[in-house]
Design an enzyme around this catalytic site. Sequence first.
Site, short mmCIF file in Angstrom:
data_model
loop_
_atom_site.label_atom_id
_atom_site.label_comp_id
_atom_site.label_asym_id
_atom_site.label_seq_id
_atom_site.Cartn_x
_atom_site.Cartn_y
_atom_site.Cartn_z
N GLY A 545 0.83 -1.20 0.00
CA GLY A 545 0.00 0.00 0.00
C GLY A 545 0.86 1.24 0.00
O GLY A 545 2.09 1.18 -0.01
N GLY A 547 0.68 5.46 1.57
CA GLY A 547 0.01 6.56 2.24
C GLY A 547 0.72 7.86 1.96
O GLY A 547 1.56 7.97 1.07
N GLY A 548 0.37 8.87 2.77
CA GLY A 548 0.97 10.18 2.56
C GLY A 548 2.45 10.22 2.88
O GLY A 548 3.16 11.14 2.47
N GLY A 550 4.62 7.58 2.21
CA GLY A 550 5.42 6.77 1.32
C GLY A 550 4.86 5.36 1.15
O GLY A 550 3.94 4.95 1.86
N VAL A 552 4.69 1.13 1.10
CA VAL A 552 5.06 0.04 2.00
C VAL A 552 5.17 -1.24 1.18
O VAL A 552 4.30 -1.55 0.37
CB VAL A 552 4.02 -0.16 3.11
CG1 VAL A 552 4.46 -1.27 4.06
CG2 VAL A 552 3.79 1.13 3.87
N LYS A 566 9.11 0.31 4.64
CA LYS A 566 8.45 1.56 4.24
C LYS A 566 9.51 2.58 3.85
O LYS A 566 10.44 2.86 4.61
CB LYS A 566 7.58 2.10 5.36
CG LYS A 566 6.93 3.43 5.01
CD LYS A 566 5.81 3.80 5.96
CE LYS A 566 4.54 3.10 5.56
NZ LYS A 566 3.35 3.65 6.25
N ASP A 663 -3.54 10.31 19.43
CA ASP A 663 -4.30 9.92 18.23
C ASP A 663 -4.72 8.45 18.32
O ASP A 663 -4.52 7.67 17.39
CB ASP A 663 -3.47 10.15 16.96
CG ASP A 663 -4.34 10.18 15.71
OD1 ASP A 663 -5.57 10.36 15.84
OD2 ASP A 663 -3.79 10.01 14.60
#
Length: 751
Positions: A545, A547-548, A550, A552, A566, A663
């Site tokens: 996958g 994401g913002g 980088g 993986v 990653k 978070d």
Amino acid sequence: MLTNTRNPWLFSVLLLILSYYIECFSTAGDTLSAAESLSVSESLVSQGSIFELGFFKPGTSSNIYLGIWYKKFDVMVKDISIVWVANRENPLTDPSSSRLELSEDGNLVLLDRSSKKPYWSTNLAFPMSNSTEAIIGGDGNFVLRDRYNLSTIFWESFDHPTDTLLPGGKLRIDKITGKSKQLISWKNSEDPAPGMFSFGLDPNGGSQYVLEWNRSQSYWSSGIWNGRFFNLAPEMKQNSIFNYTFVSNENESYFTYSLNNSTFIPSRFVINISGMIQQQMWLAGHCNWNISWFQPRQKSNVYALCGAFGMSYENVSNPCQCLQGFEPFSVKDTKLYDWSGGCVRKSSLQCEDSMNTNGERDWFLKKSNVRLPVNSKVNLTGSATTCELVCMKNCSCAAYAYNSSSGCMIWEGPLLNLQQLSDGGEAGQDIYLRLSASEHRSTSLRGNKWNVWVIVSVLLPATALLSWLCIWFLSKGKVKPKGEKDSSNDLRLFDFSAEIHAINDASNTKDCLKKRGKKDVELPLFSYESVSATTNNFSDANKLGEGGFGPVYKGKLLKGQEIAVKMLSKRSGQGLEEFRNEITLIAKLQHRNLVRLLGCCIELDENILIYEYMPNRSLDFFLFDPTKKQTLDWRARFQIIEGVAQGLLYLHHYSRVRIIHRDLKPSNILLDNEMNPKISDFGLARMFGANETQANTNRIVGTYGYMSPEYAVEGLFSMKSDVFSFGVLLLDIVSGKKNTGFYNSLGAVEI
């Protein structure tokens, strides 16, 4: 005679009505009388249409059995509602000639008419009249009785249970004859033949019931009856739906139960194919049995659960695996596999193979932290070397163990009840498993598949934080002095199952410590070439996958261990200053409920991180999917809640410096192979001093819905902020709904 034009129409209507009633009266009903028979296409249905007796084929099997099941269930779930089987050890195969009938002497007989062979019979020896009849009752009891004197019962299925006890049935022992009735598990979900597990009254007397393996080895007892419940099964008293009774007199002792509620609820007390007893009931609107309570609480407590040469694991949904060098005895899917058959060797031992002339010897594989098998054959004094030699000289020896207190233990033949213990629990021992030389040769390439517990995270949006961790401690290593040898490790050869700091080359270790700038930081540095090789040159096929922060990639080491790699995107806006104070701490965070960074690579302007692999992705992947959330039973949800709480407690109170995560949400809770939770994403985390309890920020970051009010409005955050987020997360886990859904829905919680 009817002659007018309306008479033919009236005659047709009368014929139609008459044919309808003839068809109704021709159904089998609930009774089989003398000179009648029941074919494969026919059945008996109890009054109220609660139970049905007829023929069935379990799963994909072609074998035919006579059984009883709950009639009200959809036909698609008939197999899982079967409560009694007549010919469980002797299946029929020809549907065209299979019949259940009453014989001339009044016995019920299941036979193949073409061969005249009886497959099952009530087999009553005393004389009976030809006035007997068989009836399926509304309680699920199939009874053979005198049709002229209904109170005269010759035989009943309640006296011959298979794996299920229905309300009103008795699990009894006759004190006069000494005969007892037991529940015996199916062999597997497609074979109702008697399995290895049974449940019945303790033959040694008293009022307790026992679970047994092979009708010989007890592994759980109910405790004595205290007037309301068995004292080692306290769940019984907490269930208001069922009324449990134990009776003991001079003639018999028995356990039975009934429903307290006047409203009928399909229910059963069953021993399943995994050796556990369960009190089940069927809830309207569901397509499966709901388990009210069960024992034993841990599957790993079931004796010989995984059969010969099978290893059981704690707290996992599928607890059985074959040991290295062995494979399942059956080729069936292990979900249906009868683990009592255990596992068999893939390759013969050298001492068993008379054709082996290459001179290669058998060898011993060490398995650590296990509960040793039962029934060791020999106990000797001497050293560990002596113990190994004794086992090697005996071709029947399958394994040995040695410790200073108990000396040398030898196991001959199959290993039973071998259990892998979890870290931090009961202290285990080492056992040495005998394997063939061919298994030794392949180990260097394949690795021990049972030690692949090193897991990889693919959902860490705070990659930048840990990437700069490498930069912070290894920045001096980016520019190597002239002539200095590259000290990076080869990722393909690294063994993460060993201690991270145990790097073989002492000079390399010293050099790495120098590069990191602190001698107490133990984070391996790997070469870009080796990282690229583990991911097949960062191929799209290995991409998990992006994401913002980088992409993986999934990587695999030469020993079979899987990792996640990653790459930090050059577009990432994260900087060193923002995370500088947190880096020194997060590198040293060590807790089973926190995701772990395994290493990094700083080379060719690439910043790469290596993580644990998390095969079950994140909690939200299961929790909010209508299908996948069904796999999260209450035990799994409680395990996740407890694990997150333990991880949070460590961050707040037991780590070297207090950490506020800021978070906490389902997508940041990752699940390992055993569905154990690990807190991830420390990109927004903040570090507190020992005496600090609250801080303020001008930049509100996080996820709305999980932020505490004081943080979302005023920018104030503390340990209470994480506790608030944990509370919302707890509601998510219990309800199975996203917290945003609570605003528009006041309905009942649905799991």
